[in-house]
Each structure stands twice: as structure tokens, then as C-alpha cells.
Design a protein around this motif. Structure first.
Motif, short mmCIF file in Angstrom:
data_model
loop_
_atom_site.label_atom_id
_atom_site.label_comp_id
_atom_site.label_asym_id
_atom_site.label_seq_id
_atom_site.Cartn_x
_atom_site.Cartn_y
_atom_site.Cartn_z
N ASP A 445 -24.37 97.27 48.43
CA ASP A 445 -24.08 96.48 49.90
C ASP A 445 -24.79 95.31 50.10
O ASP A 445 -26.24 95.54 49.98
N GLY A 450 -25.49 99.07 57.48
CA GLY A 450 -25.19 100.59 57.46
C GLY A 450 -23.79 100.96 57.20
O GLY A 450 -23.50 101.98 57.32
N ASP A 451 -22.91 99.57 56.56
CA ASP A 451 -21.55 100.21 56.49
C ASP A 451 -21.33 101.13 55.48
O ASP A 451 -20.33 101.92 55.46
N GLU A 453 -23.61 103.21 54.13
CA GLU A 453 -24.57 104.32 54.09
C GLU A 453 -23.95 105.49 53.99
O GLU A 453 -24.54 106.55 53.29
N PRO A 454 -23.17 105.84 54.92
CA PRO A 454 -22.31 107.18 55.07
C PRO A 454 -21.83 107.54 53.74
O PRO A 454 -21.61 108.73 53.50
N GLU A 456 -23.34 107.20 50.53
CA GLU A 456 -24.50 107.38 49.72
C GLU A 456 -24.27 108.62 48.98
O GLU A 456 -24.72 108.44 47.73
N HIS A 457 -24.33 109.54 49.72
CA HIS A 457 -24.47 110.87 48.95
C HIS A 457 -23.51 111.20 48.39
O HIS A 457 -23.37 112.25 47.50
N PHE A 462 -26.23 103.76 43.99
CA PHE A 462 -25.98 103.08 45.41
C PHE A 462 -27.07 102.05 45.51
O PHE A 462 -28.29 102.29 45.15
N GLY A 464 -28.04 99.78 48.35
CA GLY A 464 -28.28 99.39 49.69
C GLY A 464 -29.31 98.47 50.23
O GLY A 464 -29.25 98.36 51.65
N ASP A 465 -30.05 97.79 49.56
CA ASP A 465 -31.19 97.20 49.90
C ASP A 465 -30.98 95.73 49.92
O ASP A 465 -31.90 94.83 50.08
#
Length: 754
Positions: A445, A450-451, A453-454, A456-457, A462, A464-465
Motif C-alpha cells: 500500500d 487503510g484500504d 489493511e483488512p 493483511e491477515h 504485506f 502497509g507503511d
């Protein structure tokens, strides 16, 4: 000259009843000369014919005045008003039954001829129904008037000024006040000025609408008031008969207004009325519109393969053959001109090639497409795992037909201006991949939001930073994985990964690499070029190895995405763009000139874009939309299905588990020490400090032969950390070890992360 002379002469007294005889005497055209008659009459016998001849002789014996010959050049005057006053105006035979029957027959035949003439007249422009239609149309046009033009002009001005005010306000808002104080002040003034102008334009628009409505209401009262009053009063006063009389009078009035038909020059309505005004699509309208758009010549015409018809959505569709020598791309490039000819927005007109070079399919929607509420996506109806190897549902086209694409051995690029719907469009592909437990997800990302982030698991990797360095390391891992895949394929004697091969070898499962906001990574000064090189390597070589790469960015120009990388991305999805050039950077050079420009997408058509995936031409598609709640629901299903398939990626490994994985005695001892801290956890988490003697006792009980000296050498403390602290109920002061020092010793010795 012919004369008819009839006289009645009385018979002799001794001859019995008075006989009647009629003699016709014809004179020649010259001077009439009566020949001398015999002096003695013939002998009268008993025969009746002898009596008739005798009577004729007596009549002819009377002196006759010779008729003067007409004078040449003299016109005889006849007084037509001079008639016998005693002669009746109506012949006596008219009073008989036969006379009345003859008169009735004449009247019936005359009325029958009149009715036939009336029937023959109705289909023509002089028919009473046509007259009433023209009258109603003229009345309506008079009521509507021309104030709507002023309202449309005011609305357009208000719309343009409001957009300019919004842009000016945004510019003023994001201008830094400390660095560019002067520009900030100028931007604020420009914003205030633009806002004031927009407010004035909105007020003018409202006033124009009010004036238009007032004028229309007044004219409507004048035009429709009398007919309604006649119908209503007739019904009230005489019931059904009065209602019928009122309707007939209204019909007669409308027919009187429309009694004069339109001639070719006077029928100006045919010039300005169009599909946008509610008219039907006809073959003459198509010819006229295509000529106005310069697609065909003034003497050419279209060949209609499928007649214009309305579909279930209320849109007009037709299949046409262009004149010989006119290619379909000429009509596709003239979409804007055709929209102007039809009187609709550019986005409402869709022209696509149909079968061969000169055949096109024309689709004109009644309203602006993709402005209604999006329907639930098809993924919500799945009761089992999805199949990422098969077609993926993207969304409906302008006709409402679902569009699907295949991403096997493909790569993609999604672009558009901010707010065009890239995140929602990307969810259609990401959710389809997540719902297939066999797909490996690798997400990055670039927004750092937060697009993603759901998801990630569910990801194997991943980022995301929005860290270019971390993304570079992630890509290096993917390149190594690609090399391992090719090594396995070479060992198996296969050229590329197939669904059957991936089912037998889990390490060859499909992998989706998704990069959001690629611009942030590729424009980094230190890692930008390195990232571009690794991505180009993955896109060009990873397809056969089962690696699918998708990138999303706002404007993928050459300064953002190198052309050597951009040209390798085979699936292009251009969402709304501000310029045709920006659209071309996504779809390819020359797409806008060929009639495929994402600039024509209106701001109300969020999520809509030109998809160039399979086929020869881009297609306008609106991505299936999933709300945040629906995304969460689908990801819950995906998690459960991956857990059952044992493909759910493991979460972060704890430090004790990492130490045990080392297999070293010291690592195992440190892992046991950390377990003791966990065993003495409180509500706030693991204990942050424990006495050394407690640790020794717990470790010996766990089977670890350790002494105080060995523990001190393994976990080295500072003098401050060696200080005694109170412990237990009695508050005895004991020396101990803090948890942070044990974790630091473990991570430093073995290079692990806590």
C-alpha cells in the motif's frame, strides 16, 4: 332552333268526349314558311287515328305568325327573375311517395359520399385526428415556451463557476501558509471571489427557474383552463352527455388550432427535437445525425441491419452498416459529435464494432449511465470458494450486461484521477483472489492508508507503511520465489504453471502481487529505479510462473511508470481522467483519438472506466461495488475457507517460538526464560521484572541445568538493572532481570525480531 308546341283544341260538340292530341312541329333554322294545308278535311271515320289526324289538321289550320329570324350580332336578353307567379316552387310530384323516396335516395348517396371522403381524409395531414394532434402539440409548445434555454444557460454557468470555486478553495486550503504566505493570501482571495461568483450564478439560476415556472403556469392556465372547464361543467350539468359534449368541443378546438399542416419550411420542430427531447429513434433521424456528425456524406445513408428498438432499460439500440468505404472507427471517433446530434451527453452514446469493419452497434441510453445505486456484487452470492483461474466478474457495462475477464498469465494497470474509484475497482479483483484459498496474496500500500489493511491477515507478505526500502526487499523475495518456481518447472519438464500443476505442487500456486499507489514507490530517489527494475522482471517473466502483478496509480506517465514496464501490463483500466492525454497514458497512445477517452466519464459515474482486457476495443464498465461491511463479510468467509484448506498464512511468530526454531541450547534457554515471564503474567501482560532466584528455580523445574553465573553471562545487565527491588508480600528486596533486557539479549545474539 327547336321548339316544342303543345296546344289543346276542343273537339266538336257532336264528337263526344273531348279528345287530347299532342303534335310536335319542328322548324328549320332558316325562315319558317308554313305550307298551305288542304281546304277540306279528310273524311272522319270511326277509327280513333282518324280523329287524331282531324284534330291535328284543325290545329294546323290556325294562322301562325312566322318566327322572325335572329339578327346576327344581337344578343337576346333573358330575365331569369321573370317567372310565372302561379307556377309552384316545388313540383307537384315531390308530394308523392315516389318523390320523397327519390329525394331521400339522393340525400343518402350524398351523405355516403361525404363519409367516404371523410374516411379517406383521416390518414392524411388534413385528418381531424392529425389536426387535433398538431393542435395539442402547438399548444404544448406555446405553454413550454423558450424560457428553458435561459434556465439551461444559467445552470451551465452555475455548474462551471461552482466547479471553479471548489478547485480554488482546494488550492487555497492546501497552499502552505508559512512557506508561501503570499500565495496563500492570493489563493484565499481568489477562492472568495470564485465562491461569490458561484453563489450569484446559483441565485440567477434559481430566479430563471422561478420565472420560467411562473410563465409556464400562466400560459398553461390560458391554454388548458377552458377545455377543462368545458369538460367539467358539462359533466356536472348533464352527466355523461355533457361530458361527451365537452370532450367533442375540446377535440374540435384542438383540431381548429392544428388545421394548418406543417410544410417543410414551417416544421422547425424537426430540426431541434432529438432523442434528448423524447423523440423516437428512426432511420431518418439516424441518417440526419450521422450526416451532422460528418461520419457519412450528405448524399449517403445508413443501412439498418437491426431496426432501432428500446431495451428493458429504456435505451435505444440499433445495428447499422456504414456506407461502403467508411470504417467503423470513424463512427467510434465521432462519439462526441453523435452525442451532440442526438441531444444527449457524450457518456450516453456508445458505439462499438459489430462483426466486421463497416458494421457498428449504436447504443444511446435514456439517462446518464452508472449514476443509479450499484447493485450487490456477485461475490456475495458465493456459497463456495471462488476460482481465480476462471473468469472474474468485473461489473456491468452500459447495457447492464456483466463483464468478466481472465487474469491468468496476465498483468494489469488501473489508473485515474483521485476520487475516481480505484480502491473500489481494485476490490473486485482482490476479493476474488482472497476468496480462492489457493491464491497467495502479496500486497503493498503506497498510500499507507487503510484500504488494504483488512487483507493483511490473508497475505504472505504485506507492506502497509509506504516504505520504499521495505517494498524493495519484498520484491527481492518475490524474484527469488520466481526463480525457485522456474527451477521446479524445469525439473518437472513443464513450460508454465497450470491449474492441475498448481494443485499437485502447492509451491506453484497462483500469486497475486498488488501494488497500490505505485507512484510513491517508483518516484523515490534511492529505490525508485531499483523497484522499477524488479517489477519489470516480475511482470515480464513471472506470468508463466503463476505470478500475476497489478499496479494502481493516479497518472501512470513515463515519469511515474517507465514505459518499458507500462507497456508490459496487458490489462488496462482507465477510470475518470482530466485530460485525453492522461487517458492515453493508461490505454495507450492514440486511444483518445480513436474515440476511447476516459475524459468523457462524468464525475457522477464513480467507479466507471474504460476496460481494455479481452477484445480489440475498450469497453465502458462500472466496477462492482462492495461496502466496508460487505468487504468484512467476504473476508471472514475467505479466512474460514483458507483455514479449512490450511492455506491461511501464519501470523507473526513470537520471540520464544523463533528461539526454539534456532535449535541452539542458549536459544532454548532464552525461550524458557521468556516462558517464565509469560507464566507470571498479569492483567497488563507478561511480567516486566522477575527475581533471579525465581528464574533459576523455574528453569531447573523445567529441566534446564543453569546456574546464577551462567544466567548472568547469558543475560548481561547494567548496574542500574542489577539493583535490588522489592518483591512479594513481605517486600523483600531481591536482585532480578527485566523482561526488556532478556528480549534484547535474545534479538542481539540471534538477529531476531521481538
Amino acid at each position: 332552333m327547336t321548339e316544342h308546341l303543345t296546344e289543346h283544341t276542343p273537339a266538336p260538340a257532336d264528337s263526344g268526349p273531348e279528345p287530347m292530341a299532342t303534335v310536335t312541329f319542328l322548324r328549320s333554322a332558316g325562315l319558317a314558311t308554313v305550307p298551305p294545308m288542304p281546304t277540306e278535311p279528310p273524311t272522319v271515320g270511326p277509327d280513333d287515328r282518324t280523329v287524331v289526324l282531324e284534330t291535328a289538321r284543325i290545329i294546323l289550320d290556325k294562322p301562325t305568325t312566322p318566327t322572325p329570324a335572329p339578327v346576327v350580332g344581337q344578343v337576346e336578353k333573358v330575365d331569369l327573375d321573370n317567372f310565372d307567379a302561379d307556377a309552384p316552387l316545388i313540383p307537384a310530384w315531390m308530394y308523392s311517395a315516389e318523390g320523397w323516396a327519390a329525394w331521400a335516395g339522393v340525400f343518402y348517396r350524398a351523405r355516403r359520399r361525404d363519409f367516404r371522403r371523410w374516411v379517406r381524409r383521416q390518414p392524411t395531414q388534413r385528418g381531424h385526428v392529425r389536426q387535433f394532434g398538431r393542435g395539442a402539440r402547438r399548444t404544448h409548445e406555446w405553454v413550454v415556451g423558450f424560457e428553458g434555454v435561459r434556465v439551461q444557460s444559467a445552470a451551465h454557468t452555475a455548474h462551471v463557476l461552482a466547479r471553479e470555486a471548489k478547485l480554488a478553495a482546494r488550492h487555497a486550503r492546501f497552499t502552505p501558509p508559512r512557506v508561501l504566505s503570499t500565495k496563500k493570501e492570493l489563493a484565499m482571495k481568489a477562492s472568495e471571489k470564485a465562491t461569490k461568483a458561484a453563489e450569484e450564478a446559483v441565485l440567477l439560476h434559481k430566479k430563471a427557474k422561478k420565472d420560467r415556472n411562473r410563465a409556464r403556469n400562466l400560459r398553461a392556465g390560458v391554454a388548458y383552463g377552458p377545455p377543462l372547464a368545458a369538460i367539467g361543467s358539462g359533466y356536472v350539468m348533464a352527466g355523461g352527455l355533457g361530458l361527451t359534449a365537452g370532450l367533442l368541443s375540446t377535440f374540435a378546438g384542438g383540431a381548429f388550432v392544428g388545421r394548418k399542416p406543417y410544410d417543410e419550411e414551417a416544421d422547425w420542430t424537426s430540426d431541434w427535437r432529438s432523442l434528448g427531447d423524447g423523440d423516437r429513434m428512426t432511420a431518418p433521424m439516424l441518417d440526419q445525425s450521422f450526416r451532422a456528425a460528418k461520419v457519412i456524406g450528405s448524399e449517403e445513408s445508413l443501412s439498418v441491419v437491426q431496426m432501432p428498438m428500446l431495451d428493458a432499460r429504456g435505451a435505444w439500440t440499433a445495428v447499422l452498416d456504414l456506407p461502403p468505404g467508411v470504417p467503423a472507427k470513424k463512427a467510434i471517433r465521432a462519439t462526441d459529435e453523435l452525442a451532440a446530434a442526438f441531444g444527449v451527453e457524450e457518456a450516453q452514446v456508445s458505439v462499438a464494432k459489430r462483426g466486421r469493419a463497416g458494421r457498428i452497434e449504436l447504443y444511446v441510453s435514456r439517462d446518464l449511465p452508472f449514476t443509479d445505486k450499484a447493485k450487490p456484487g456477485p461475490l456475495l452470492a458465493l456459497e463456495a470458494a471462488a476460482n481465480f483461474w476462471g473468469p472474474i466478474s468485473i461489473g456491468p457495462d452500459v447495457r447492464g450486461l456483466p463483464i468478466s475477464i481472465s487474469v491468468v498469465e496476465r498483468s494489469g494497470l488501473i489508473g485515474g484521477e483521485p476520487g475516481a474509484g480505484k480502491s473500489a475497482s481494485g476490490n473486485t479483483i482482490l476479493l476474488a483472489a482472497a476468496l480462492d484459498p489457493r491464491v497467495i496474496l502479496v500486497l503493498a500500500d503506497g498510500k499507507g492508508g487503510g484500504d488494504l489493511e483488512p487483507f493483511e491477515h490473508l497475505c504472505e507478505c504485506f507492506e502497509g507503511d509506504a516504505d520504499p526500502e521495505a517494498f524493495y526487499e519484498l520484491l527481492k523475495e518475490q524474484v527469488e520465489d520466481m526463480k525457485r518456481r522456474y527451477a521446479l518447472l524445469k525439473k518437472l519438464g513443464k513450460r508454465k504453471v497450470t491449474e492441475e500443476l498448481a494443485a499437485r505442487y502447492p509451491e506453484l500456486r497462483q500469486k497475486l502481487i498488488w501494488v497500490d499507489e505505485l507512484m510513491f514507490y517508483t518516484t523515490d530517489e534511492e529505490y525508485g529505479k531499483k523497484i522499477t527494475k524488479l517489477l519489470r522482471n516480475l511482470v515480464s517473466r513471472g506470468r508463466a510462473a503463476g505470478i500475476i502483478t497489478f499496479c494502481a496509480t493516479q497518472k501512470p506517465g513515463s515519469d511515474v511508470v517507465d514505459t518499458s514496464l507500462r507497456d508490459l501490463l496487458s490489462i488496462r483500466w482507465a477510470l475518470r481522467c482530466t485530460t485525453p492525454e492522461a487517458s492515453d497514458t493508461i490505454l495507450g497512445k492514440g486511444a483518445a483519438a480513436s474515440g476511447y477517452s476516459a475524459k468523457t466519464i462524468q464525475s457522477e459515474m464513480r467507479g466507471a472506466g474504460l476496460l481494455w482486457a479481452e477484445g480489440t476495443n475498450p469497453t465502458m464498465v462500472r466496477a462492482d461495488y462492495y461496502t466496508d461491511e460487505q468487504v468484512e463479510e467476504l473476508l471472514t468467509r475467505a479466512t474460514e475457507w483458507r483455514r479449512k484448506a490450511e492455506t491461511l498464512p501464519h501470523g507473526p511468530v513470537s520471540l520464544p517460538d523463533q528461539l526454539r526454531a534456532q535449535g541452539n541450547d542458549e536459544a532454548l534457554l532464552l525461550a524458557a526464560i521468556l516462558d517464565v515471564f509469560v507464566a507470571h503474567a498479569t492483567e497488563d501482560g507478561p511480567a516486566q521484572w522477575l527475581p533471579g532466584q525465581l528464574l533459576l528455580d523455574e528453569l531447573k523445574m523445567a529441566g534446564h541445568p543453569v546456574t546464577a553465573e551462567k544466567l548472568g553471562a547469558l543475560v548481561q545487565r547494567t548496574d542500574e538493572e542489577k539493583a535490588k527491588r522489592p518483591w512479594g508480600e513481605k517486600g523483600s528486596r531481591l536482585a532480578g532481570y527485566p523482561l526488556a533486557r532478556v528480549e534484547a539479549a535474545a534479538t542481539a545474539r540471534f538477529g531476531l525480531t521481538a
